[in-house]
Design a protein around this motif. Sequence first.
Motif, PDB file in Angstrom:
ATOM      1  N   UNK A   1       0.835  -1.202   0.000  1.00  0.00           N
ATOM      2  CA  UNK A   1       0.000   0.000   0.000  1.00  0.00           C
ATOM      3  C   UNK A   1       0.871   1.255   0.000  1.00  0.00           C
ATOM      4  N   UNK A   2       1.904   1.282   0.835  1.00  0.00           N
ATOM      5  CA  UNK A   2       2.797   2.436   0.888  1.00  0.00           C
ATOM      6  C   UNK A   2       3.482   2.653  -0.463  1.00  0.00           C
ATOM      7  N   UNK A   3       3.991   1.594  -1.061  1.00  0.00           N
ATOM      8  CA  UNK A   3       4.711   1.692  -2.341  1.00  0.00           C
ATOM      9  C   UNK A   3       3.786   2.161  -3.457  1.00  0.00           C
ATOM     10  N   UNK A   4       2.561   1.652  -3.487  1.00  0.00           N
ATOM     11  CA  UNK A   4       1.601   2.096  -4.493  1.00  0.00           C
ATOM     12  C   UNK A   4       1.231   3.561  -4.281  1.00  0.00           C
ATOM     13  N   UNK A   5       1.181   3.986  -3.029  1.00  0.00           N
ATOM     14  CA  UNK A   5       0.942   5.400  -2.740  1.00  0.00           C
ATOM     15  C   UNK A   5       2.083   6.264  -3.249  1.00  0.00           C
ATOM     16  N   UNK A   6       3.309   5.766  -3.114  1.00  0.00           N
ATOM     17  CA  UNK A   6       4.504   6.471  -3.610  1.00  0.00           C
ATOM     18  C   UNK A   6       4.417   6.628  -5.124  1.00  0.00           C
TER      19      UNK A   6
END
Length: 139
Positions: free
Chosen positions: A21-26
């Motif tokens: 989720x964090x990486x996709x947000x990035x």
Amino acid sequence: MSSDGARSHEGPVVVFDGICVLCNGWVRFLLKHDRQGRCRFAAMQTDAGRELLVSHGLDPDDPVSFLLVEGGRAWTDTDAIRRVLTGLGGAWRLAALSSLVPRFVRDPLYRLLARNRYRVFGTTACHVPTKAERSRFVG
């Protein structure tokens, strides 16, 4: 890497965890703020992403590092993040100030977050690029 892979593109390639989720947000952040469309993206779950990780000494099955590849060079961890942010221009160039914090402090903190990213932020389906975004994704 194939001739149509990430190395043939002049801009930087960001290798990201497609289910984090964090990486996709990035990636969504960069798609929004990289107005010049410099960055391209390769999910680590793709052949291109795995190949980039392996070719730069990272384990594609357990990457605890952020990878940025540009101009035949690679950056990891907080150096990679800083380089991507400063490349956005404008106020994002202030990210260069992060170099005032020693790498031996920055990188272990980053890796702690990276190792626990699923537990802290969860998992999701890989970001599905829109038709306009597709050309910015590798593999």
